[in-house]
Design an enzyme around this catalytic site. Structure first.
Site, PDB file in Angstrom:
ATOM      1  N   CYS A 113     -19.015 -16.253 -74.198  1.00 31.17           N
ATOM      2  CA  CYS A 113     -19.947 -15.886 -72.958  1.00 31.17           C
ATOM      3  C   CYS A 113     -21.661 -16.297 -73.329  1.00 31.17           C
ATOM      4  O   CYS A 113     -22.426 -16.580 -72.199  1.00 31.17           O
ATOM      5  CB  CYS A 113     -19.670 -14.851 -71.915  1.00 31.17           C
ATOM      6  N   HIS A 134     -24.740 -14.723 -66.649  1.00 33.25           N
ATOM      7  CA  HIS A 134     -23.945 -14.905 -67.418  1.00 33.25           C
ATOM      8  C   HIS A 134     -22.464 -14.951 -65.959  1.00 33.25           C
ATOM      9  O   HIS A 134     -22.769 -13.751 -65.178  1.00 33.25           O
ATOM     10  CB  HIS A 134     -22.915 -14.718 -68.606  1.00 33.25           C
ATOM     11  N   ASN A 187     -14.821 -16.326 -64.602  1.00 32.73           N
ATOM     12  CA  ASN A 187     -15.637 -16.308 -65.677  1.00 32.73           C
ATOM     13  C   ASN A 187     -15.070 -17.480 -66.503  1.00 32.73           C
ATOM     14  O   ASN A 187     -14.280 -17.846 -67.331  1.00 32.73           O
ATOM     15  CB  ASN A 187     -15.050 -15.136 -66.579  1.00 32.73           C
TER      16      ASN A 187
END
Ligand code: ACO
Length: 327
Positions: A118, A254, A284
């Site tokens: 990420c 993020h 995500n």
């Protein structure tokens, strides 16, 4: 002293792309025991996109084409292409090499992938800036982050499968001597709280015994990752704020869980309104998440030229990082 250490970057263009298929929380509730209420209140996610015909390359190419079009630059002036991903189409060639071909970029290009989960887009952007600093003949860098997390999702595990989505984002960057830049990053190797093994089909005829191949799927201790994320995010943002002498006008972080950003904002005593949120639409998307959020910010006018921004990421590795620049 390194005279290039504070040279800023200019984001010349951004783009993003997600698969056509939208999967809502109610759709997820048809495959695991969950509910729209649980997912949206615990995470802020309403829907995500999962690839059907799309590939890492097709999403990355579309996002990059949009970024190049917005930048309005001749594509032969792109001298660096980096792709951040943990879900490439192949081991070889890299996504970056495939992007060189699909986008018709020059052969005189530095092209490679970065695997930092990420935090990948941040690591890639910082690396691209560093390369531009050391190779003045290269004017622009294309940074792409493209993920098909559906490739490594265990769709029988309700703890993880409701969190992820597929998508890609891209940015064309160049150096800007009139803009300030600061960066912080870190890593803490850990396979306990966030792990996705690589499964090789081992055909070595000389091996005495071949180890059993693990399932190539994400495993996660949600609460431990949550605690790490809040600390990593607030700590990294604070360190960059110390470097530049204050907090920025916007945070583009993020998008793993809206509650992580709320908790970090509280620790930093910063208003939540400064933290951009688009997790409801995408879930995500690992490396792609900051790149997609950046594009959403730019296209919606949420971030304007001259405003200060921090991009901040955290995730698998464990890894984290923050970049400060003026948009
Ligand atoms: N639907 C319904 N119930 C669920 C679901 C679901 N999808 N998932 C878990 N539950 C249950 C659990 O089983 C548990 O039940 P129990 O109390 O009977 O055992 C209960 O809900 C609470 O579970 P918690 O884990 O405590 O829930 P929490 O509020 O911590 O939220 C979450 C879980 C959303 C995973 C959170 O911990 C989180 O966001 N963690 C960070 C994830 C992250 O940031 N990952 C980033 C990296 S991903 C990458 O790198 C690819």
């Amino acid at each position: 002293m390194n005279i290039t250490q504070n040279i800023g970057i200019r984001i010349c263009g951004t783009g993003s792309s997600v698969p056509t298929r939208t999967v809502t929380n109610d759709d997820m509730a048809t495959i695991v025991e969950t509910s729209d209420e649980w997912i949206s209140t615990r995470t802020g996610i309403s829907e995500r996109h999962f690839a059907d015909q799309e590939t890492n390359l097709s999403l990355g190419t579309e996002a990059a084409e949009k970024a190049i079009a917005m930048a309005g630059i001749p594509r032969e002036e792109i001298g660096v292409v980096i792709c951040a991903t943990i879900t490439p189409d192949n081991i070889v060639p890299s996504q970056a090499c495939l992007l060189q071909k699909s986008l018709g970029l020059t052969e005189q290009i530095f092209a490679f992938d970065i695997c930092a989960a990420c935090t990948g887009f941040l690591y890639a952007m910082h690396t691209a800036r560093s390369l531009l600093c050391t190779m003045p003949e290269k004017k622009y860098a294309l940074v792409v982050a493209s993920e098909l997390l559906s490739r490594v999702t265990n769709f029988a595990d309700r703890n993880t499968c409701v969190l992820f989505g597929d998508g890609a984002g891209a940015a064309v960057i160049t150096l800007d001597e009139n803009s300030r830049y600061a960066f912080d990053c870190g890593a803490d190797g850990n396979t306990e709280v966030l792990y996705c093994p690589k499964s090789y089909h081992n055909t070595n005829p000389f091996a005495a015994s071949l180890p059993e191949q693990p399932e190539q799927q994400v495993k996660m201790e949600g609460r431990a990752v949550y605690s790490f994320a809040v600390q990593a995010l607030s700590g990294s943002i604070r360190r960059v704020a110390d470097q530049v002498g204050g907090y920025p006008e916007h945070y583009i972080c993020h998008q793993a869980n809206a509650r992580i950003l709320q908790a970090a904002a509280k620790q930093l005593k910063e208003p939540m309104e400064k933290f951009f949120l688009d997790i409801a639409k995408y879930g995500n998307t690992s490396a792609a998440s900051i790149a997609i959020a950046l594009d959403d910010c730019v296209r919606s006018g949420a971030v304007k030229r001259g405003e200060s921004v921090m991009l901040s990421g955290f995730g698998g590795g464990l890894s984290y990082g923050t970049a400060y620049f003026t948009f």
